[in-house]
Design a protein around this motif. Structure first.
Motif, PDB file in Angstrom:
ATOM      1  N   HIS A  29      -7.553  -2.341   0.619  1.00 59.96           N
ATOM      2  CA  HIS A  29      -7.672  -2.512   2.066  1.00 59.96           C
ATOM      3  C   HIS A  29      -6.484  -1.865   2.750  1.00 59.96           C
ATOM      4  CE1 HIS A  29      -8.920  -4.373   5.811  1.00 59.96           C
ATOM      5  NE2 HIS A  29      -7.671  -4.758   6.004  1.00 59.96           N
ATOM      6  N   ASP A  72       2.391  -1.456   6.939  1.00 59.49           N
ATOM      7  CA  ASP A  72       1.415  -1.735   5.879  1.00 59.49           C
ATOM      8  C   ASP A  72       2.127  -1.792   4.533  1.00 59.49           C
ATOM      9  OD1 ASP A  72      -0.491  -1.055   3.698  1.00 59.49           O
ATOM     10  OD2 ASP A  72      -1.943  -0.952   5.327  1.00 59.49           O
ATOM     11  N   GLY A 110      -5.775   2.089   9.603  1.00 59.51           N
ATOM     12  CA  GLY A 110      -6.640   0.925   9.504  1.00 59.51           C
ATOM     13  C   GLY A 110      -7.611   0.857  10.666  1.00 59.51           C
TER      14      GLY A 110
END
Length: 622
Positions: free
Chosen positions: A452, A461, A499
């Motif tokens: 993910h 991230d 994302g």
């Protein structure tokens, strides 16, 4: 999710409609749903720390409602003035008072509604934080048993529904409830007989609610679960679309989606029929109450007990109850839906936290030792059977075998995702039971082919793996997995938002980010579960090199989808039907002519055939 190459978990008993688990997919054990008492206790605990905010909100809303109730007596006074022929001038003061009441009521009610909504949002935020905290710390085995759709529907659909109710329905319901209570008190002040007349409608309201709630609660609870099952099926079908097509399972998945959709729609229609019957009964209650008030007013005015203005005020009071009563009872519909959703959130947030041993052990190094390890998803059908395996500190071992051999299950048992049915797992000389869940997570990092990309700056991230990582450490991690070149080419480099809603990354780039997180987390043991399977040929070669560099300095277990990746390992372990059948280097196993040699030969032949087909000249089209 159950891996595609492993046996599915066994079917579990599902509950009847309306019970937790109704509508759940076979083989899924959904996460718990809290009882009514547990839900109220959770909300009460969140409110206890906000007493002043609660009293202020309710107090201001009560003030606004009380001011609004002055309208009926003022209008009744105006009727008396007109009936007594007091002249137009006598109406000036009542008219001014009506204006003041309207302004005062609007201001106080608006402020009170805002305070109630703010209180509700605050409580919801606290509950949501508890839910997310517990959900993120649930045992992965428990999440897999429930299925991704169950947890996803709670964190999306249920939270959205409760948020809507808190923002819209909660202030309206609070205002309606206060209006009903204070209006009944106003009727008693005018004359107790008006209150008695109004109370004739109460049995109809009570019977209506008693008819509605027992039917509505199971329907809404079952509808939420059915939606969760539908969402899980959608995730399964869409996420595994290539597998579905490859094995010609399109019709089967279409039938499953149709079945789950039909179940959700049927439950929604049952709810609509309940609401229609609910309001038809409320109309009867309004007729009975208003007729009783008018007859009472006629009799009391006739015998001189009250004035026409007082009877008018009483009729206006009851008429003003129509909307609040209907709103309060109608909002029971929203309350039932929100209550079902709230119980699902509290059910997860109240789950006991994973407990680590009081004196948790620590692994001495990155070695892995598996003794007599067994595991079964269904009783009597072992996936692993008495597996013994030793991996030295710093050694890279590839797990290979046909689909269903138990490779992924073994990897997940070592990573602590599943608990073994029998045997033990040791990390750095310490049993995983002595390490505890947190200790296992610190010692082992598992990267699967389903990674993910979190929404936000790319650097943040990566900092999820090490919150205090410096820019230099992030740059070094990206460089180690061959990602620095394309990251620096992004519009804002490592500060680029990726994302959801941000810059889209390819499958290969997403996996490189996962490997960079692995480098930053720096666990002693890393497990790659077919982490290059979805990247395509060119991407897989890039990731295989990145994976080897990410594993440097630590113990590595690779569930190998591509045999060339397995060939780079220090040792290859071949599984078949849950047992270790071969172990050795690539060269030694090929020379031995056993199971691995057969797999390698089949792989080589497929590559050779593909290359020959690509080399055949194709005829030109006219």
């Amino acid at each position: 999710m159950t891996p595609a190459n492993e046996p599915a978990a066994p079917p579990q008993p599902t509950a009847a409609a309306g019970e937790p688990g109704a509508g759940a997919a076979p083989g899924r054990v959904i996460l718990p749903v809290a009882s009514g008492a547990q839900t109220l206790a959770a909300v009460g605990a969140l409110l206890r720390g906000r007493r002043l905010q609660t009293f202020t909100a309710v107090g201001v809303l009560t003030l606004g409602t009380g001011i609004g109730l002055l309208t009926a007596p003022i209008l009744g006074r105006m009727v008396d003035l007109v009936a007594g022929q007091r002249g137009a001038a006598s109406l000036t003061v009542p008219m001014v008072l009506l204006l003041v009441v309207a302004v005062g009521r609007g201001a106080a009610t608006g402020l009170g509604s805002a305070l109630v909504a703010r209180l509700g949002e605050t409580v919801l935020a606290g509950l949501r934080e508890r839910f997310i905290d517990r959900a993120l710390n649930l045992p992965l085995e428990r999440v897999e048993q429930a299925g991704s759709g169950d947890l996803t529907s709670r964190v999306t659909g249920d939270v959205t529904l409760i948020t809507r109710v808190v923002r819209q329905a909660l202030p309206e319901f609070t205002t309606a409830l206060l209006t009903i209570v204070l209006t009944l008190a106003g009727l008693a002040v005018l004359d107790w007989r008006f209150l008695a007349a109004v109370l004739l409608a109460v049995p109809v309201h009570v019977l209506t609610v008693r008819w509605y709630i027992p039917r509505a609660v199971p329907v809404y609870a079952a509808h939420r679960v059915a939606n969760g099952a539908l969402q899980h099926q959608l995730l399964d079908s869409v996420g595994g679309v290539r597998t579905v097509r490859a094995f010609r399972l399109t019709d089967q998945h279409a039938k499953l989606l149709e079945s789950r959709s039909r179940e959700a729609v049927d439950l929604a229609l049952r709810g609509i029929r309940l609401v229609s019957g609910f309001f038809s009964r409320l109309n009867l209650a309004e007729f009975i109450g208003l007729a009783a008030v008018l007859v009472t007013g006629f009799l009391l005015v006739g015998n001189g007990s009250v004035s026409i203005g007082t009877a008018t005020a009483a009729a206006l009071y009851f008429h003003s109850l129509f909307n609040p009563v209907n709103a309060a009872l109608f909002l029971i519909d929203d309350a039932q839906s929100a209550g079902a959703s709230l119980a699902r959130l509290v059910g997860v947030s109240d789950l006991p936290a994973e407990e680590d041993p009081a004196d948790a052990a620590r692994p001495a190094d990155g070695s892995v030792r598996v003794r007599e390890l067994s595991h079964a998803y269904a009783s009597g059908h072992p996936v692993l059977d008495a597996v013994d395996l030793e991996v030295r500190d710093g050694e890279r071992v590839a797990l290979v075998g046909a689909s269903g051999a138990g490779k992924t299950t073994l990897a997940k048992l070592i990573a602590g995702v599943h608990r073994p049915t029998g045997g033990s797992v040791e990390l750095g000389g310490a049993d995983t039971r002595a390490l505890g869940p947190a200790g296992v997570r610190r010692a082992v990092t598992l990267i699967s082919q389903e990674v993910h990309v979190f929404a936000g700056p790319l650097a943040e991230d990566l900092r999820l793996a090490r919150p205090g990582a410096t820019d230099a450490e992030i740059t070094a991690a990206l460089a180690r997995v061959d990602a620095l070149t394309w990251v620096e080419a992004l519009p804002e480099g490592a500060a680029t938002v990726v994302g959801e809603g941000g810059h889209r990354l390819t499958v290969t780039q997403a996996q490189q980010l996962a490997l960079a997180r692995l480098v930053l987390a720096d666990p002693p043991v890393a497990i790659l579960d077919e982490a290059t399977a979805d990247a395509g040929s060119a991407g897989a070669r890039t990731l295989e090199g990145a994976a080897l560099r990410a594993l440097e300095g630590r113990t590595g277990l690779m569930v190998a989808h591509r045999l060339p990746q397995a060939a780079t390992a220090d040792r290859i372990v071949v599984l078949d039907r849950g047992r270790v059948v071969e172990s050795g280097t690539h060269a030694a196993l090929v020379a031995a002519g056993g199971s691995y040699a057969a797999l390698w030969s089949a792989w080589s032949d497929s590559r050779r055939t593909g290359a020959e087909e690509a080399a055949v000249p194709r005829p030109r089209e006219a």
